[in-house]
Design a protein around this motif. Structure first.
Motif, PDB file in Angstrom:
ATOM      1  N   UNK A 100       0.836  -1.197   0.000  1.00  0.00           N
ATOM      2  CA  UNK A 100       0.000   0.000   0.000  1.00  0.00           C
ATOM      3  C   UNK A 100       0.876   1.254   0.000  1.00  0.00           C
ATOM      4  N   UNK A 101       1.972   1.198   0.755  1.00  0.00           N
ATOM      5  CA  UNK A 101       2.887   2.333   0.791  1.00  0.00           C
ATOM      6  C   UNK A 101       3.502   2.591  -0.585  1.00  0.00           C
ATOM      7  N   UNK A 102       3.860   1.515  -1.307  1.00  0.00           N
ATOM      8  CA  UNK A 102       4.390   1.677  -2.664  1.00  0.00           C
ATOM      9  C   UNK A 102       3.344   2.349  -3.553  1.00  0.00           C
ATOM     10  N   UNK A 105       3.351   5.979  -2.619  1.00  0.00           N
ATOM     11  CA  UNK A 105       4.571   6.637  -3.079  1.00  0.00           C
ATOM     12  C   UNK A 105       4.509   6.917  -4.581  1.00  0.00           C
ATOM     13  N   UNK A 106       3.820   6.069  -5.314  1.00  0.00           N
ATOM     14  CA  UNK A 106       3.657   6.322  -6.751  1.00  0.00           C
ATOM     15  C   UNK A 106       2.893   7.625  -6.970  1.00  0.00           C
ATOM     16  N   UNK A 107       1.778   7.809  -6.227  1.00  0.00           N
ATOM     17  CA  UNK A 107       1.051   9.085  -6.301  1.00  0.00           C
ATOM     18  C   UNK A 107       1.961  10.250  -5.911  1.00  0.00           C
ATOM     19  N   UNK A 127      -6.393   1.445   4.397  1.00  0.00           N
ATOM     20  CA  UNK A 127      -5.409   1.689   3.351  1.00  0.00           C
ATOM     21  C   UNK A 127      -4.541   2.880   3.639  1.00  0.00           C
ATOM     22  N   UNK A 128      -4.268   3.663   2.600  1.00  0.00           N
ATOM     23  CA  UNK A 128      -3.360   4.793   2.724  1.00  0.00           C
ATOM     24  C   UNK A 128      -3.949   6.037   2.103  1.00  0.00           C
ATOM     25  N   UNK A 153       0.114  -1.093  -8.200  1.00  0.00           N
ATOM     26  CA  UNK A 153      -0.460  -2.252  -7.521  1.00  0.00           C
ATOM     27  C   UNK A 153      -0.573  -3.439  -8.475  1.00  0.00           C
ATOM     28  N   UNK A 154      -0.977  -3.174  -9.724  1.00  0.00           N
ATOM     29  CA  UNK A 154      -1.011  -4.237 -10.726  1.00  0.00           C
ATOM     30  C   UNK A 154       0.389  -4.802 -10.973  1.00  0.00           C
ATOM     31  N   UNK A 155       1.377  -3.911 -11.051  1.00  0.00           N
ATOM     32  CA  UNK A 155       2.754  -4.362 -11.268  1.00  0.00           C
ATOM     33  C   UNK A 155       3.236  -5.220 -10.108  1.00  0.00           C
ATOM     34  N   UNK A 156       2.903  -4.812  -8.888  1.00  0.00           N
ATOM     35  CA  UNK A 156       3.294  -5.614  -7.726  1.00  0.00           C
ATOM     36  C   UNK A 156       2.621  -6.971  -7.745  1.00  0.00           C
TER      37      UNK A 156
END
Length: 415
Positions: A100-102, A105-107, A127-128, A153-156
């Motif tokens: 969720x942090x990743x 961080x993208x935003x 969530x975040x 999130x899709x990439x992860x």
């Protein structure tokens, strides 16, 4: 201090509208005074890229819930773990919120790239939240700012899928990687739903904005879709859960599904409404002028009895009392809350000096302040009353925070 009966209360920052698990860019409402990020943010975990990351107390509640639920599922999949399954489940909770942090961080990185400013990131119950200070200037930037979170999130999810190919699925690493893969895909799918305050809603807003040329039109469309989405979640999530085949369900399972659906629906509904209110607020901000909001003030010395000060205010049809020194320069504002605390029969015997707040630099505001500049000044020094002065330093009047709030509320309600 305001002498009228209106209450001089100070407001705090309104929670940013969230997107649920891994929610997208939030942002404080432009019309609410806010505290600095160091206050009330939770446990500070670090400052990557200069942006503070906080874990709120509510995160520990959801971490405990995930540990309990996932630990119970592990007892079926890996019964040999025994009690240690809860340690594995807690590791999953931590890793999930790392994902969720990743997402957040993208935003944040895109917002920093566009120089929008990011106040903080919070990890909380559902969530975040990335609190982005300014809005994107173009619909394309708005779209990309929203889309990058679900994209990560899709990439992860894909990374965890590839990683699980290299391990035994019926093992602790296999179960953890599978759980992280599924949870990230769910986060991405949930956030892509086309309704505010979710990332998908911000993407829909950007598209409608681009087609209509009006950001407000995009906000209205995405907000109403968000409200419809909230109703769909409230009704549909329990029905989908009940229709799952091959799963033995208990009354507790049904109750848990209903509670989760209700909470998610409430978050989406309130977030959509908040987004709409904030957009309307931004429209009316240019009409907010401090000169129009200031109340007439009478000037007295610190040793003047409160009863006498209020008599002078009534005669002058003034709504505030300012304390001046021997040279006639303003040094303090009598606080309305302090006046209300003095019983009527005591007011002739109580001097106004102890009831006043000294004039700090931030409590002197120019009468020419308007819109965002006015709200920025109020946020910088939260108070119940402000001294309003002309460019040459002469006292124009006193502005009560409640008057500013009421004017904004009335303007938004009238739109």
């Amino acid at each position: 201090m305001t002498v009228s009966d209106s209450r001089g209360q100070q407001t705090s920052d309104q929670p940013p509208h969230g997107d649920g698990p891994g929610d997208g860019p939030g942002g404080r409402p432009p019309g609410r005074p806010s505290e600095p990020p160091e206050r009330g943010g939770g446990l500070l975990m670090g400052r990557p890229f200069g942006v503070p990351i906080y874990v709120t107390p509510s995160w520990f509640i959801i971490a405990a819930l995930i540990t309990w639920v996932f630990g119970g599922q592990l007892n079926t999949v890996l019964p040999e773990l025994g009690g240690s399954r809860y340690l594995v489940a807690f590791s999953f909770a931590v890793a999930f919120y790392g994902s969720v942090l990743v997402h957040e961080l993208a935003h944040t990185l895109v917002a920093l790239r566009y120089r929008l400013g990011v106040r903080r990131i919070q990890l909380q119950f559902f969530g975040g939240v990335s609190e982005i200070e300014n809005e994107a200037e173009t619909p394309w930037r708005e779209f990309w700012l929203a889309f990058v979170g679900p994209l990560l999130s899709l990439a992860l999810g894909g990374v965890f899928y590839l990683a699980r190919q290299a391990v035994e699925l019926a093992s602790v690493p296999g179960v953890l990687l599978t759980g992280l893969m599924v949870s990230n895909l769910v986060v991405a799918a949930f956030n892509l739903l086309p309704g505010l305050p979710l990332d998908g809603g911000r993407m829909l807003r950007a598209v409608v904005w681009a087609l209509s040329g009006k950001p407000m039109t995009g906000t209205v469309a995405a907000a109403w879709v968000g409200r419809a989405l909230a109703i769909a979640v409230l009704i549909g999530l329990p029905l989908v859960s009940a229709a799952r085949g091959g799963v033995q369900r208990t009354g507790t399972d049904t109750l848990v599904d209903a509670v989760i659906a209700a909470v998610l629906a409430a978050i989406i509904w309130n977030g959509a409404g908040g987004s709409l209110r904030n957009a309307r607020l931004k429209e009316v901000l240019p009409e907010l002028r401090l000169r129009d909001l200031a109340r007439r003030a009478v000037e007295v010395t610190a040793d003047t009895p409160l009863g006498e000060a209020m008599r002078r205010a009534r005669e002058a049809e003034a709504g505030a009392v300012v304390v001046v020194d021997g040279r006639g320069d303003p040094i303090a504002i009598v606080r309305e809350s302090a006046v209300r605390a003095v019983p009527e029969h005591r007011r002739p015997w109580v001097a106004v000096g102890p009831l006043a707040r000294d004039l700090e630099p931030g409590l002197r505001l120019s009468a020419d302040l308007t819109g965002e500049d006015l709200l920025r000044a109020v946020r910088a020094t939260p108070a119940g009353e402000y001294l309003v002065v002309e460019a040459d330093g002469r006292v124009y009047g006193v502005a009560a925070l409640t008057d500013i709030e009421q004017r904004l509320t009335a303007a938004v309600a009238g739109r």
